[in-house]
Design a protein around this motif. Sequence first.
Motif, PDB file in Angstrom:
ATOM      1  N   GLU A  35       0.858  -1.173   0.000  1.00 28.67           N
ATOM      2  CA  GLU A  35       0.000   0.000   0.000  1.00 28.67           C
ATOM      3  C   GLU A  35       0.902   1.234   0.000  1.00 28.67           C
ATOM      4  N   TYR A  36       0.648   2.124  -0.935  1.00 29.84           N
ATOM      5  CA  TYR A  36       1.481   3.311  -1.056  1.00 29.84           C
ATOM      6  C   TYR A  36       0.744   4.542  -0.541  1.00 29.84           C
ATOM      7  N   GLN A  37       1.509   5.563  -0.172  1.00 33.29           N
ATOM      8  CA  GLN A  37       0.966   6.803   0.374  1.00 33.29           C
ATOM      9  C   GLN A  37       1.365   7.980  -0.503  1.00 33.29           C
ATOM     10  N   LEU A  38       0.429   8.907  -0.694  1.00 34.39           N
ATOM     11  CA  LEU A  38       0.736  10.158  -1.392  1.00 34.39           C
ATOM     12  C   LEU A  38       0.820  11.279  -0.368  1.00 34.39           C
ATOM     13  N   PRO A  39       1.945  12.023  -0.317  1.00 35.98           N
ATOM     14  CA  PRO A  39       2.068  13.111   0.658  1.00 35.98           C
ATOM     15  C   PRO A  39       1.342  14.370   0.207  1.00 35.98           C
ATOM     16  N   VAL A  40       0.833  15.133   1.163  1.00 32.16           N
ATOM     17  CA  VAL A  40       0.104  16.352   0.831  1.00 32.16           C
ATOM     18  C   VAL A  40       0.995  17.352   0.111  1.00 32.16           C
ATOM     19  N   GLU A  41       2.304  17.288   0.337  1.00 33.42           N
ATOM     20  CA  GLU A  41       3.225  18.228  -0.315  1.00 33.42           C
ATOM     21  C   GLU A  41       3.197  18.102  -1.838  1.00 33.42           C
ATOM     22  N   ALA A  42       2.745  16.965  -2.351  1.00 36.63           N
ATOM     23  CA  ALA A  42       2.614  16.780  -3.798  1.00 36.63           C
ATOM     24  C   ALA A  42       1.410  17.522  -4.363  1.00 36.63           C
ATOM     25  N   LEU A  43       0.648  18.179  -3.478  1.00 39.07           N
ATOM     26  CA  LEU A  43      -0.523  18.946  -3.909  1.00 39.07           C
ATOM     27  C   LEU A  43      -0.311  20.447  -3.738  1.00 39.07           C
ATOM     28  N   PHE A  44       0.872  20.857  -3.304  1.00 34.64           N
ATOM     29  CA  PHE A  44       1.189  22.271  -3.129  1.00 34.64           C
ATOM     30  C   PHE A  44       2.143  22.724  -4.223  1.00 34.64           C
ATOM     31  N   SER A  45       1.811  23.830  -4.865  1.00 38.57           N
ATOM     32  CA  SER A  45       2.652  24.374  -5.928  1.00 38.57           C
ATOM     33  C   SER A  45       4.032  24.748  -5.404  1.00 38.57           C
ATOM     34  N   ALA A  46       5.058  24.454  -6.209  1.00 36.77           N
ATOM     35  CA  ALA A  46       6.409  24.880  -5.864  1.00 36.77           C
ATOM     36  C   ALA A  46       6.626  26.350  -6.186  1.00 36.77           C
ATOM     37  N   ASP A  47       5.745  26.948  -6.993  1.00 33.64           N
ATOM     38  CA  ASP A  47       5.941  28.315  -7.476  1.00 33.64           C
ATOM     39  C   ASP A  47       5.082  29.354  -6.758  1.00 33.64           C
ATOM     40  N   ILE A  48       3.852  28.978  -6.423  1.00 33.04           N
ATOM     41  CA  ILE A  48       2.881  29.929  -5.873  1.00 33.04           C
ATOM     42  C   ILE A  48       2.522  29.499  -4.450  1.00 33.04           C
ATOM     43  N   ASP A  49       2.686  30.394  -3.494  1.00 35.07           N
ATOM     44  CA  ASP A  49       2.543  30.032  -2.079  1.00 35.07           C
ATOM     45  C   ASP A  49       1.136  29.594  -1.692  1.00 35.07           C
ATOM     46  N   ASN A  50       0.114  30.181  -2.295  1.00 37.91           N
ATOM     47  CA  ASN A  50      -1.265  29.871  -1.895  1.00 37.91           C
ATOM     48  C   ASN A  50      -2.036  29.121  -2.979  1.00 37.91           C
ATOM     49  N   LEU A  51      -1.299  28.339  -3.784  1.00 40.79           N
ATOM     50  CA  LEU A  51      -1.923  27.530  -4.843  1.00 40.79           C
ATOM     51  C   LEU A  51      -1.699  26.048  -4.574  1.00 40.79           C
ATOM     52  N   CYS A  52      -2.783  25.287  -4.649  1.00 43.11           N
ATOM     53  CA  CYS A  52      -2.724  23.832  -4.502  1.00 43.11           C
ATOM     54  C   CYS A  52      -3.396  23.187  -5.715  1.00 43.11           C
ATOM     55  N   VAL A  53      -3.169  21.901  -5.887  1.00 45.51           N
ATOM     56  CA  VAL A  53      -3.869  21.141  -6.920  1.00 45.51           C
ATOM     57  C   VAL A  53      -4.490  19.907  -6.277  1.00 45.51           C
ATOM     58  N   ALA A  54      -5.456  19.323  -6.958  1.00 43.69           N
ATOM     59  CA  ALA A  54      -6.049  18.051  -6.523  1.00 43.69           C
ATOM     60  C   ALA A  54      -6.575  17.331  -7.751  1.00 43.69           C
ATOM     61  N   GLY A  55      -6.334  16.030  -7.805  1.00 43.39           N
ATOM     62  CA  GLY A  55      -6.797  15.245  -8.942  1.00 43.39           C
ATOM     63  C   GLY A  55      -5.642  14.759  -9.790  1.00 43.39           C
ATOM     64  N   ARG A  56      -5.933  14.451 -11.045  1.00 47.64           N
ATOM     65  CA  ARG A  56      -4.934  13.820 -11.902  1.00 47.64           C
ATOM     66  C   ARG A  56      -3.769  14.745 -12.255  1.00 47.64           C
ATOM     67  N   CYS A  57      -3.889  16.045 -11.953  1.00 49.13           N
ATOM     68  CA  CYS A  57      -2.825  17.004 -12.265  1.00 49.13           C
ATOM     69  C   CYS A  57      -1.827  17.149 -11.117  1.00 49.13           C
ATOM     70  N   LEU A  58      -1.783  16.202 -10.186  1.00 42.88           N
ATOM     71  CA  LEU A  58      -0.890  16.244  -9.037  1.00 42.88           C
ATOM     72  C   LEU A  58       0.580  16.224  -9.455  1.00 42.88           C
ATOM     73  N   SER A  59       1.434  16.548  -8.495  1.00 45.88           N
ATOM     74  CA  SER A  59       2.878  16.545  -8.724  1.00 45.88           C
ATOM     75  C   SER A  59       3.406  15.123  -8.577  1.00 45.88           C
ATOM     76  N   ALA A  60       3.481  14.427  -9.693  1.00 50.68           N
ATOM     77  CA  ALA A  60       3.945  13.031  -9.697  1.00 50.68           C
ATOM     78  C   ALA A  60       4.544  12.720 -11.051  1.00 50.68           C
ATOM     79  N   ASP A  61       5.444  11.737 -11.078  1.00 50.52           N
ATOM     80  CA  ASP A  61       5.977  11.332 -12.369  1.00 50.52           C
ATOM     81  C   ASP A  61       4.919  10.524 -13.130  1.00 50.52           C
ATOM     82  N   PHE A  62       5.220  10.233 -14.385  1.00 55.37           N
ATOM     83  CA  PHE A  62       4.231   9.658 -15.297  1.00 55.37           C
ATOM     84  C   PHE A  62       3.663   8.334 -14.786  1.00 55.37           C
TER      85      PHE A  62
END
Length: 422
Positions: free
Chosen positions: A366-393
């Motif tokens: 069972e694998y875990q996804l960290p919340v940090e993969a949902l926070f933009s590296a560029d914009i302080d108050n921008l997050c993502v959720a869904g298939r556009c997450l910060s992950a490799d292919f």
Amino acid sequence: MSYDVVVIGGGAAGCAAAYNLGLNNKKVLLIEKNIFLGGLMTGGLVTPFMKTSENQINTDFLAKFKAELKKLNGIITYSDGNDGWFNPELAKIVFDKLMKESGVEVLFDTVVSGVNIIDNKIESINISSKMLSECIKSRYYIDATGNCDFSKICNCEFLNKKDELQPVNLRFIMSNVDVEKFGKWLQDFDKDRNVTTVCNIDGVTHLSTAYTWDTDKEWALRPLFDNAVAKGILKNEDRNYFQLFTIPNMPNSIAFNAPRIYSKNVIDPLNFSDFSKAVMHGRESIYRLAEFCKSYLIGFDKAYISNIADMLGIRVSRRLKGKYIYTYDDLKSGKKFENPVVISNYPVDIHSTKNNTSVLEKVDVEYQLPVEALFSADIDNLCVAGRCLSADFYAQGALRIIPSCMSMGEGLAKYLLEHHAY
């Protein structure tokens, strides 16, 4: 107007995030370009959703969604234990209800037309529709558009590469099918219960079957497709992927996870020309597949196409570069994180339009996804959720399913509530 959180995109992830924030008395605006919520679940006819880990976390919204849909007889538990067989039209009604109950303000037919960024922070956005144009301010913004359309406007950095694509599809529904007759024939025609299953649920026949043009597996339906191609009823490309399911509370109707749209080069869903051609190509293929079903599948002789999806089934497009880039190695090793938003064991699922090259790789942990993969590296108050997450292919290929997207939205909302005081 000012809000605590603005969510852009009302699909599975966006609705889950908005709902959990709204329940906790935050002022939330949900912006949706269509006139319905649910994204690919509803407009894309992506039903049923896939099973995932028994230890999945952040499932309050998913459980509430199922409970409300159950009241409308719009969801069932199939014989394999998957309780995610749902009716996409009734799901639209449930999404509306849940947003109202949680106090989320929804704007349909609305897009973000501009953004004002100062010192790596979004100060305001401009939204527009046929009826309004307005400046909106918020403390946080969640991009749940699937394609990272909002993050693109913000000029964020992305991870996607030109060769990291999966084929798109365009789903459809056929109605006036004699499902009971079809089920009896199908169960006898295909004895492989890993492919074809038929069951009775509350006096109603439900079923599923599949076929692909891959030659590394024996498919009972292969001779039918071979014959249809030989006679010119189908083009060879039409049979590269074919899967069907019955639909709760939609009698005598069958949902198709097909066609997977074929081209010599995989279609780039971010290319306007490719996208438009894919839609037309998909509808042409749907007509041929419907004619095939009427000619070759028992019980379909009087059936007709009753619904073609309003959205292309896009599996991957832009992926935001986040504070953490989740990798295939993280997934395979079951790496643990301090603030996970998803726990899953769904396989790495990479589709291909070439024979015998698709990937469905089981995961032993069972694998875990960290919340940090949902926070933009560029914009302080921008997050993502869904298939556009910060992950490799390859990692994204395992995390893109509906239950995981809902968990991302909910987990992100809970993290914001707990760690970012309003």
